[in-house]
Design an enzyme around this catalytic site. Sequence first.
Site, PDB file in Angstrom:
ATOM      1  N   THR A 324      44.089   1.300  34.273  1.00  0.00           N
ATOM      2  CA  THR A 324      43.792   2.414  33.381  1.00  0.00           C
ATOM      3  C   THR A 324      42.321   2.425  32.993  1.00  0.00           C
ATOM      4  O   THR A 324      41.631   1.407  33.062  1.00  0.00           O
ATOM      5  CB  THR A 324      44.632   2.341  32.098  1.00  0.00           C
ATOM      6  OG1 THR A 324      44.212   1.190  31.330  1.00  0.00           O
ATOM      7  CG2 THR A 324      46.114   2.237  32.415  1.00  0.00           C
ATOM      8  N   SER A 325      41.860   3.585  32.558  1.00  0.00           N
ATOM      9  CA  SER A 325      40.478   3.726  32.099  1.00  0.00           C
ATOM     10  C   SER A 325      40.409   4.731  30.959  1.00  0.00           C
ATOM     11  O   SER A 325      41.118   5.742  30.977  1.00  0.00           O
ATOM     12  CB  SER A 325      39.573   4.199  33.243  1.00  0.00           C
ATOM     13  OG  SER A 325      38.266   4.502  32.767  1.00  0.00           O
ATOM     14  N   PRO A 326      39.550   4.476  29.963  1.00  0.00           N
ATOM     15  CA  PRO A 326      39.337   5.461  28.906  1.00  0.00           C
ATOM     16  C   PRO A 326      38.319   6.530  29.305  1.00  0.00           C
ATOM     17  O   PRO A 326      38.094   7.484  28.557  1.00  0.00           O
ATOM     18  CB  PRO A 326      38.787   4.602  27.760  1.00  0.00           C
ATOM     19  CG  PRO A 326      37.991   3.551  28.466  1.00  0.00           C
ATOM     20  CD  PRO A 326      38.758   3.253  29.733  1.00  0.00           C
ATOM     21  N   ASP A 440      34.549   1.512  35.634  1.00  0.00           N
ATOM     22  CA  ASP A 440      34.178   1.260  34.238  1.00  0.00           C
ATOM     23  C   ASP A 440      32.962   0.348  34.142  1.00  0.00           C
ATOM     24  O   ASP A 440      32.224   0.388  33.151  1.00  0.00           O
ATOM     25  CB  ASP A 440      35.343   0.600  33.494  1.00  0.00           C
ATOM     26  CG  ASP A 440      36.512   1.543  33.287  1.00  0.00           C
ATOM     27  OD1 ASP A 440      36.306   2.767  33.349  1.00  0.00           O
ATOM     28  OD2 ASP A 440      37.636   1.050  33.074  1.00  0.00           O
TER      29      ASP A 440
END
Length: 764
Positions: A324-326, A440
């Site tokens: 996942t990544s923000p 990221d």
Amino acid sequence: MARSHIAAALAVACLGILITFHLISQFGLPNVGFFHFHDIHPEATASPNQVPLGPTVSRPGKTEGDGSLYLLGTGKADITGPVVEINLMGYADLNQVGTGLRQRLYSRAFIVGDIAKQEERTLYLVLDTQSGDTAVRYGILEGLKELGPEYQVYGKSNVAVTGTHSHSGPGAWLNYLLPQITSKGFDEQSYRAIVDGALNSIKRAHESLAPGYLTVATTKIHDANINRSLYAYLANPKEERAKFPQDVDKTMTMLRFQKAKDGKDMGILTWFPVHGTSMLGNNTLITGDNKGVAAMLFEKDMESLDDGIGNFVAGFSQANVGDTSPNVLGAYCEDGSGEKCNFQDSTCGNGNKMCHGRGPMFRKKDQGASSCLEIGRRQYAGAKALYLSMTTNNIPIKGSVRSFHTYRDFSNMTVQHPNGSSVSTCPAALGYSFAAGTTDGPGAFDFKQNDTGSPNANPVWSVVRNFLREPSEGQKACHAPKPILLDVGEIERPYLWTPNIVDIQVLRIGQLLVVVSPGEATTMAGRRWRDSISTTASAISLTSEADDENPPIVVLGGPANSYTHYIATEEEYNIQRYEGASTLYGPHTLNAYINVTSSLLPYLQTNPQSKHPPPGPDPPIHTNISFNFNSKVRFDRTPFFKKFGQVLTDVKAAYPRGDTASATFVGANPRNNLRLEGTFAAVEHLSQGSWKRVRDDSDWDVIYRWKRTSTILGTSEVELSWEVGEDDGVEGGLYRFRYFGDRKPFGGGEIEAFEGVSGVFRIE
């Protein structure tokens, strides 16, 4: 997390730790993270962050018949370590050394006990750190032994130490050598801040114990995470992917703690997967990243609600966070082209250094702070809406409190493959794509993601790797198709680089099962793991004492207790992007975790035949033998004709809303006193003739920056700033800064506290 220990790692085995750090400084490292509304009825075909919860329960008021009565406690304490001169933990970039503080870090403790069996308890810690850790957990357990007889109910079996996976906290506290390299070893002050703060939060939770009820509910948060490794995710079977509407889990699960006596709420504990990489690799201010923001906003909001109680604790725990990544706008080439990065290997042109994920506020050049605040706000907003809905929509938790913990050696474990064959794990190793980093935090040199077989990198790396340790043919075959860059699980000089001994732990609270993962499970890996636990629990009627209409509710929390890097599915592993290359124990790592945890579920039955599984082999603790090349504070002095706390650059007379007020003081090194449970900075407001504190360095908008002005003379400066919001409810009027410092005298002696006060300024 991103990875950047290549040059350092290779040098350690070759010439020893001193030369290792020298080579790091010469060659540099990949700038990557080292280790890296309301939907009560989840889709029947999807498994977001838990199995479907089933029918909801309407509960206008709490009564004893709604759920089991438990013994509940919540507590929170400061764990902010050294905010300057220590490398930040996460991106593993030697240049990312702390220069100050934007937000304090905390340990949040949640205790659930069985009313009938006082010895049956679970203790779940959420630390604003990159992960749990073997040495940190050991220190906490040893500390609990020293707190007295009443704390002996907490031990190996029922204490889970999880990290929010923030990449912007101080490092140098981990047990194994690999993550210590960019932090220049192991720093006792950094370590003790976490351990002592965690113990303090446990004490507060224990002292708050009271009979109460637990309820659970879920919500969807659609705009706070994306899949950063979609190419690998798509390698999973099409029919499996078709069961899920999204390529990352969008569901937040909330556990609500409510006192029985007056119905007041003590806290919430949530699980939602999103990387703590909103703050970028060029940030040098300590923060709890987006989950720290979410917790801060929720707790501050609760201070003003009638149905909340004092010391409300909001825990925002991780879930299957691996891919996942923000940075929700996706990954783009920052080379002026404006193009998206290559889908397969996240490169721009022939390299990955220019490929960066973009957060929602990426155009603001503030090291990711605005995007971090926004992603945290989105989690908070979803959680708050869910919390308010739980007055009438929730599922009561019913049943026993149980837990198990054991250690297993993953270096050579035989497990059953889903196809029925026997397969084995391998001693830990990291692949070439580990050094490529992620969108990221991209890596350096010529490493790329999606690198299998013969790695597409300069052959000199094979030569350099072999200085460290040349993997055997058996090790290569075991890890295939991963091309091994660092054979970390078989290196014991000067001490172990990564764990081979793995924590296995599951907590049971009624029908809620918490899988405590030591690694970062990817989206699909987490789904498979949860599904296996749910299926096995149902097969053995584990939660049959609860309402039969409610199936087991399974969540996954981590990275916890240790740090075992990533847990990818076998299909994702074969792609060898970053997550697969960082799956330590070979292609069958996930199967091993699933096999072991599922097989131990009978220990969670209300009356098991045996109370605990065999403890397994203890992992080594390196706190007393770890290197530390971080220099100590020698002394602090002032410039000529100045005194500590004196204002060097004063505030302006007035600031409009939306501006930043600031003042600079003669400072001293904040490592002299971490001021735990205190503050380095305060904003005071003149109200009715007296000055009252309205902000401190636990607030996101108050920033403390420290700068060394002369190493020889021992002089430094401190800047305090306040980002005055346009609509944050700040009253107009007169304000001032107060700086709290501590100086170490030249020639030794007791550290002395001092203060500095700015001039007065007006907020218009």
